[in-house]
Design a protein around this motif. Sequence first.
Motif, PDB file in Angstrom:
ATOM      1  N   GLN A  97      14.269  61.783   8.006  1.00  0.00           N
ATOM      2  CA  GLN A  97      13.274  62.835   7.849  1.00  0.00           C
ATOM      3  C   GLN A  97      13.191  63.313   6.402  1.00  0.00           C
ATOM      4  OE1 GLN A  97      13.688  65.985  10.755  1.00  0.00           O
ATOM      5  NE2 GLN A  97      13.718  64.556  12.478  1.00  0.00           N
ATOM      6  N   GLU A  98      14.332  63.304   5.692  1.00  0.00           N
ATOM      7  CA  GLU A  98      14.288  63.671   4.273  1.00  0.00           C
ATOM      8  C   GLU A  98      13.374  62.742   3.494  1.00  0.00           C
ATOM      9  OE1 GLU A  98      18.630  64.762   5.405  1.00  0.00           O
ATOM     10  OE2 GLU A  98      17.051  63.410   6.085  1.00  0.00           O
ATOM     11  N   VAL A 105      10.485  71.514   3.111  1.00  0.00           N
ATOM     12  CA  VAL A 105      10.652  71.489   4.568  1.00  0.00           C
ATOM     13  C   VAL A 105      11.375  70.225   5.006  1.00  0.00           C
ATOM     14  CG1 VAL A 105       9.415  71.349   6.768  1.00  0.00           C
ATOM     15  CG2 VAL A 105       8.715  73.013   5.053  1.00  0.00           C
ATOM     16  N   GLY A 106      11.109  69.101   4.338  1.00  0.00           N
ATOM     17  CA  GLY A 106      11.827  67.865   4.659  1.00  0.00           C
ATOM     18  C   GLY A 106      13.321  67.993   4.428  1.00  0.00           C
ATOM     19  N   ILE A 107      13.696  68.631   3.311  1.00  0.00           N
ATOM     20  CA  ILE A 107      15.114  68.847   3.018  1.00  0.00           C
ATOM     21  C   ILE A 107      15.737  69.762   4.070  1.00  0.00           C
ATOM     22  CG2 ILE A 107      16.743  69.874   1.384  1.00  0.00           C
ATOM     23  CD1 ILE A 107      14.872  68.956  -0.859  1.00  0.00           C
ATOM     24  N   ALA A 148      14.657  70.263   7.089  1.00  0.00           N
ATOM     25  CA  ALA A 148      14.657  69.590   8.394  1.00  0.00           C
ATOM     26  C   ALA A 148      15.860  68.682   8.548  1.00  0.00           C
ATOM     27  CB  ALA A 148      13.367  68.794   8.574  1.00  0.00           C
ATOM     28  N   GLY A 149      16.268  68.039   7.447  1.00  0.00           N
ATOM     29  CA  GLY A 149      17.432  67.173   7.508  1.00  0.00           C
ATOM     30  C   GLY A 149      18.718  67.936   7.744  1.00  0.00           C
ATOM     31  N   ARG A 150      18.713  69.238   7.467  1.00  0.00           N
ATOM     32  CA  ARG A 150      19.930  70.048   7.603  1.00  0.00           C
ATOM     33  C   ARG A 150      19.938  70.901   8.873  1.00  0.00           C
ATOM     34  NH1 ARG A 150      20.737  72.222   1.318  1.00  0.00           N
ATOM     35  NH2 ARG A 150      20.903  70.134   0.380  1.00  0.00           N
ATOM     36  N   VAL A 151      18.780  71.512   9.198  1.00  0.00           N
ATOM     37  CA  VAL A 151      18.758  72.437  10.340  1.00  0.00           C
ATOM     38  C   VAL A 151      17.775  72.026  11.428  1.00  0.00           C
ATOM     39  CG1 VAL A 151      19.469  74.356   8.878  1.00  0.00           C
ATOM     40  CG2 VAL A 151      17.033  73.950   9.249  1.00  0.00           C
ATOM     41  N   GLY A 152      17.024  70.954  11.204  1.00  0.00           N
ATOM     42  CA  GLY A 152      16.036  70.516  12.179  1.00  0.00           C
ATOM     43  C   GLY A 152      14.643  71.003  11.830  1.00  0.00           C
ATOM     44  N   ILE A 153      13.633  70.262  12.268  1.00  0.00           N
ATOM     45  CA  ILE A 153      12.256  70.563  11.883  1.00  0.00           C
ATOM     46  C   ILE A 153      11.777  71.880  12.495  1.00  0.00           C
ATOM     47  CG2 ILE A 153      11.278  69.212  13.782  1.00  0.00           C
ATOM     48  CD1 ILE A 153       9.827  69.689  10.223  1.00  0.00           C
ATOM     49  N   THR A 154      12.236  72.232  13.693  1.00  0.00           N
ATOM     50  CA  THR A 154      11.733  73.459  14.327  1.00  0.00           C
ATOM     51  C   THR A 154      12.146  74.697  13.540  1.00  0.00           C
ATOM     52  OG1 THR A 154      13.662  73.426  15.797  1.00  0.00           O
ATOM     53  CG2 THR A 154      11.628  72.468  16.643  1.00  0.00           C
ATOM     54  N   GLU A 155      13.372  74.711  13.019  1.00  0.00           N
ATOM     55  CA  GLU A 155      13.806  75.846  12.209  1.00  0.00           C
ATOM     56  C   GLU A 155      13.215  75.781  10.805  1.00  0.00           C
ATOM     57  OE1 GLU A 155      15.803  74.128  14.187  1.00  0.00           O
ATOM     58  OE2 GLU A 155      16.173  75.710  15.670  1.00  0.00           O
ATOM     59  N   ALA A 156      13.065  74.588  10.270  1.00  0.00           N
ATOM     60  CA  ALA A 156      12.551  74.437   8.898  1.00  0.00           C
ATOM     61  C   ALA A 156      11.131  74.969   8.761  1.00  0.00           C
ATOM     62  CB  ALA A 156      12.599  72.971   8.482  1.00  0.00           C
ATOM     63  N   MET A 157      10.324  74.832   9.797  1.00  0.00           N
ATOM     64  CA  MET A 157       8.927  75.266   9.724  1.00  0.00           C
ATOM     65  C   MET A 157       8.779  76.776   9.589  1.00  0.00           C
ATOM     66  SD  MET A 157       6.814  72.668   9.719  1.00  0.00           S
ATOM     67  CE  MET A 157       5.226  73.167  10.378  1.00  0.00           C
ATOM     68  N   GLN A 158       9.829  77.527   9.890  1.00  0.00           N
ATOM     69  CA  GLN A 158       9.742  78.982   9.815  1.00  0.00           C
ATOM     70  C   GLN A 158       9.592  79.496   8.388  1.00  0.00           C
ATOM     71  OE1 GLN A 158      13.008  80.781  11.986  1.00  0.00           O
ATOM     72  NE2 GLN A 158      12.738  79.404  13.739  1.00  0.00           N
ATOM     73  N   VAL A 159       9.847  78.639   7.399  1.00  0.00           N
ATOM     74  CA  VAL A 159       9.728  79.063   6.001  1.00  0.00           C
ATOM     75  C   VAL A 159       8.292  79.464   5.656  1.00  0.00           C
ATOM     76  CG1 VAL A 159       9.207  76.786   5.003  1.00  0.00           C
ATOM     77  CG2 VAL A 159      10.512  78.469   3.676  1.00  0.00           C
TER      78      VAL A 159
END
Length: 391
Positions: free
Chosen positions: A40-41, A345-347, A349-360
């Motif tokens: 995903q990264e 968001v890609g970075i 997503a690789g660490r916490v998952g895409i669902t949490e990353a989108m909250q930014v």
Amino acid sequence: MRSRRVWTVVLFAFVAGHGVIQQSMGALLPSFEEEFLVTQELLGMVGPAATLGLLLTVMIVGMRSGALDIKRMLVLGTAGTIVASLVISVTSSFAALLLFLFLQGASVGTVRALDRPLLSHLYPNRRGRMFNLYALLWAVGATTGPLFVNAVLASADWRAVYALVGLALVPLLVGMWRLDLPAESWSEETISLGALRTVLEKPAVIGMVAALVCSGAIEGTVFTWLPFYASQFMPRESANVLLSSFLVMYIPARLAYSVLVDRVGHLDIVAIVGLASLPLLVVAFVLRIEAVFFPAVMGLGLFVAGFFPTLSAFGVDTTPEYSGPVNAIATGANFFGITAGPFVVGILAGRVGITEAMQVIVPIMASLVAIALLTRLSVERTSQPTGSESV
């Protein structure tokens, strides 16, 4: 007059094609993941590769717009877009894909550096309206992109998407080659370093740049990651339709903004729709309430649609004699955000998952609202005559 109308049609058709190209990438991320077996990264580099190429050429060509042969540059940019698209359709590695997405973006950027300045000179008294209508045509193409991908993948490989897009642009290349520009259509001045410094120091331009970086980050993240994010809890075809549902709202929204922009302040529009977007972002990306997920995303598209054309028209109106450089600055700021947002968001997503990353996206939208309000106050303060008193 006829030549002006024909050039308008050609430019509008190209920007619609750019919408298809740009919004096909997010819908194709699962295909790239399957084809090239990447993380995903690395998938997060797909959108930035194209937008980085676009960003560089928009800045370089836009800053030199007053000294260039405009027709020749438009032809070269369109030809480069066609060639890059066809090469992508036969590429065999992820590294090559990123390289030719970069070159495709650079070619598109050559045209996008000059399209709004040309429209600005063709329609000097209707810039806000024309910029919003122009952005509307991008939205038509963008809405078509994910649906086009679904249709192609139903019977062919993802590579056919780029082959068909490249071939579809050939008639526009022929039209640009054969058309002459109206004699009065280009009166752009070449900007000096001193004048550029003066432009960049204007509070209106500083605010425009900061706001467009934020709005670009929001749009870029949605464009690139929304189908992938939604595919975590719905079928892939439905996720692609979701992106089209977001983008289809750009069409009525930009029609509305093309009227409102001449009646309501540019920054007032941005602040109001930004505030209205915040609860929708929370519903879609924080609470993830599936029962209202589609309506929330569609409502978000309705509000977000007006940011770029409204803010860029606001900037050009402050310095119309340098519309090319100001357009380059505006487009560059927007695409810097479009490049940075998906990458970050890609970075994440690789660490916490895409669902949490989108909250930014939520704090970025809040920052955009604050910037619009602060810029409005700053512009009002600087435009007030020195020594004036309130009565």
